[in-house]
Design an enzyme around this catalytic site. Structure first.
Site, short mmCIF file in Angstrom:
data_model
loop_
_atom_site.label_atom_id
_atom_site.label_comp_id
_atom_site.label_asym_id
_atom_site.label_seq_id
_atom_site.Cartn_x
_atom_site.Cartn_y
_atom_site.Cartn_z
N MET A 30 49.86 58.23 -0.89
CA MET A 30 50.45 59.02 0.20
C MET A 30 49.40 59.23 1.30
O MET A 30 49.54 60.13 2.13
CB MET A 30 50.95 60.36 -0.33
CG MET A 30 52.06 60.18 -1.36
SD MET A 30 53.16 61.58 -1.47
CE MET A 30 52.03 62.83 -2.06
N LEU A 33 43.19 59.17 2.25
CA LEU A 33 42.50 58.43 1.19
C LEU A 33 41.09 58.96 0.93
O LEU A 33 40.37 59.36 1.83
CB LEU A 33 42.41 56.95 1.58
CG LEU A 33 43.75 56.25 1.82
CD1 LEU A 33 43.53 54.78 2.19
CD2 LEU A 33 44.66 56.37 0.61
N HIS A 37 41.45 57.02 -4.56
CA HIS A 37 42.37 55.94 -4.17
C HIS A 37 41.61 54.61 -4.11
O HIS A 37 42.11 53.58 -4.57
CB HIS A 37 42.94 56.21 -2.77
CG HIS A 37 43.73 57.48 -2.65
ND1 HIS A 37 43.26 58.58 -1.97
CD2 HIS A 37 44.95 57.82 -3.12
CE1 HIS A 37 44.18 59.54 -2.01
NE2 HIS A 37 45.21 59.12 -2.71
N GLN A 61 59.64 63.79 -3.02
CA GLN A 61 58.91 64.35 -4.16
C GLN A 61 58.31 65.71 -3.87
O GLN A 61 57.59 66.27 -4.68
CB GLN A 61 57.86 63.36 -4.66
CG GLN A 61 56.69 63.12 -3.75
CD GLN A 61 55.84 61.98 -4.26
OE1 GLN A 61 56.27 60.84 -4.26
NE2 GLN A 61 54.62 62.28 -4.72
N GLY A 147 46.47 56.54 -10.98
CA GLY A 147 45.33 57.33 -11.43
C GLY A 147 45.67 58.25 -12.59
O GLY A 147 46.73 58.90 -12.58
N LYS A 149 44.44 60.95 -12.95
CA LYS A 149 44.50 62.27 -12.32
C LYS A 149 45.92 62.84 -12.41
O LYS A 149 46.10 64.03 -12.64
CB LYS A 149 44.04 62.13 -10.87
CG LYS A 149 44.45 63.20 -9.94
CD LYS A 149 43.47 64.33 -10.00
CE LYS A 149 43.72 65.41 -9.01
NZ LYS A 149 45.03 65.55 -8.46
N ASP A 150 46.91 61.96 -12.20
CA ASP A 150 48.31 62.38 -12.31
C ASP A 150 48.87 61.80 -13.61
O ASP A 150 49.68 60.87 -13.59
CB ASP A 150 49.09 61.90 -11.09
CG ASP A 150 48.52 62.50 -9.81
OD1 ASP A 150 48.75 63.68 -9.57
OD2 ASP A 150 47.79 61.80 -9.09
N SER A 185 40.96 64.98 -4.66
CA SER A 185 42.38 65.10 -4.34
C SER A 185 42.51 65.32 -2.84
O SER A 185 41.67 65.97 -2.21
CB SER A 185 42.97 66.31 -5.07
OG SER A 185 44.21 66.66 -4.49
#
Ligand code: AMP
Length: 281
Positions: A30, A33, A37, A61, A147, A149-150, A185
């Site tokens: 999204m 960056l 990313h 989302q 990632g 991360k999610d 993030s």
């Protein structure tokens, strides 16, 4: 770097590349960056002939309009970073083009979209799945990079791939962190300097869970982790749980699953930070 804005143009360009045997790696983002990313792009470049990065802030989302409005948009800097990282193709669609001639895609996530991030953000994972389905349809990737991360998003996308795109190879990339341990993030820019520094406590709590996994009770670990995070000014734990990495269901005993992860979401003022750590294997 080639910039393509229309999905039909992307599809025909990719088709040409595939007819000459090129392997396509894909990194959906999204934007705004950072090195997290770019670490996904590095993996894609390692494994494929052509790497495609998409930048699209997906309205479907976001269940909170303020969060959508405040989402950082830094397209000029993003393009510079992608050029410096030798990215091949940037797919930069607009909202009208991306959703044109599409129907909402409904995948049964078997409750996975109702827990953790799903419970505080109703509709979030359905929104993620519908955009990722469209992107996969047009990018036609051989391999995709997401990632850790999610983590919940990774589990959801693995289900999408299993049911709808079984030919795509899924890769989950490690979490890139700031020097103090804070997971990188796009939302971190909304933290004050003090909050950013205090946010190292989230990684410390996860490290504590890893150190004592199997040794102390799960309940004791969760309580300690919540306590040390909540002690920081403006920090409020939404959840800190030990879960089965495969389906994210919470466990109450260390022997309940072959792979366990500690997952957490923390409110810092109006910013919601996510982080996790695989505890074992
Ligand atoms: P986003 O732009 O936030 O949708 O993220 C795009 C992709 O980058 C997702 O697969 C994220 O999980 C991944 N990502 C975000 N932050 C990090 C990080 N700190 N380390 C590794 N990957 C990340």
């Amino acid at each position: 770097m080639i910039i393509i804005k229309r999905k039909e143009d992307l599809k025909s360009w990719i088709k040409q590349q595939k007819t000459i045997g090129k392997k396509i790696g894909f990194v959906p983002t999204m934007g705004a960056l950072h090195d997290g990313h770019l670490s996904l792009l590095r993996l894609s470049k390692r494994d494929n002939d052509i790497s495609v990065v998409s930048i699209f802030v997906n309205p479907k989302q976001f269940n909170n309009q303020e969060d959508l409005a405040k989402y950082p948009r830094t397209i000029e800097e993003d393009m510079e970073k992608l050029i410096n990282a030798n990215n091949d193709v940037l797919f930069l669609p607009d909202e009208e083009d991306i959703f044109k001639n599409t129907v909402d895609f409904d995948l049964d996530l078997e409750g996975l979209d109702q827990i953790w991030e799903g419970s505080s953000r109703p509709g979030h994972f359905k929104g993620v799945v519908s955009i990722v389905k469209i992107l996969f349809d047009y990018v036609c990737p051989d391999q995709v990079y997401f990632g850790q991360k999610d983590l919940q998003q990774c589990v959801v996308i693995k289900r999408l791939i299993k049911k709808t795109f079984p030919h795509i190879k899924f890769h989950m990339a490690p979490i890139q962190r700031e020097l103090n341990g804070l997971a990188m993030s796009s939302r971190n820019v909304r933290l004050s300097e003090q909050e950013r520094s205090d946010a190292s406590i989230i990684h410390e709590a996860l490290m504590y869970a890893r150190e004592y996994a199997g040794g102390r009770s799960i309940q004791a670990i969760k309580e300690h982790a919540c306590k040390i995070i909540n002690e920081k000014n403006n920090f409020k734990v939404d959840y800190f749980e030990i879960v089965n990495t495969e389906n994210l269901e919470p466990v109450s005993h260390w022997s309940e699953a072959d792979s366990l992860a500690a997952i957490t979401a923390v409110h810092v003022d109006k910013v919601r930070l996510l982080d996790n750590e695989i505890l074992f294997p």
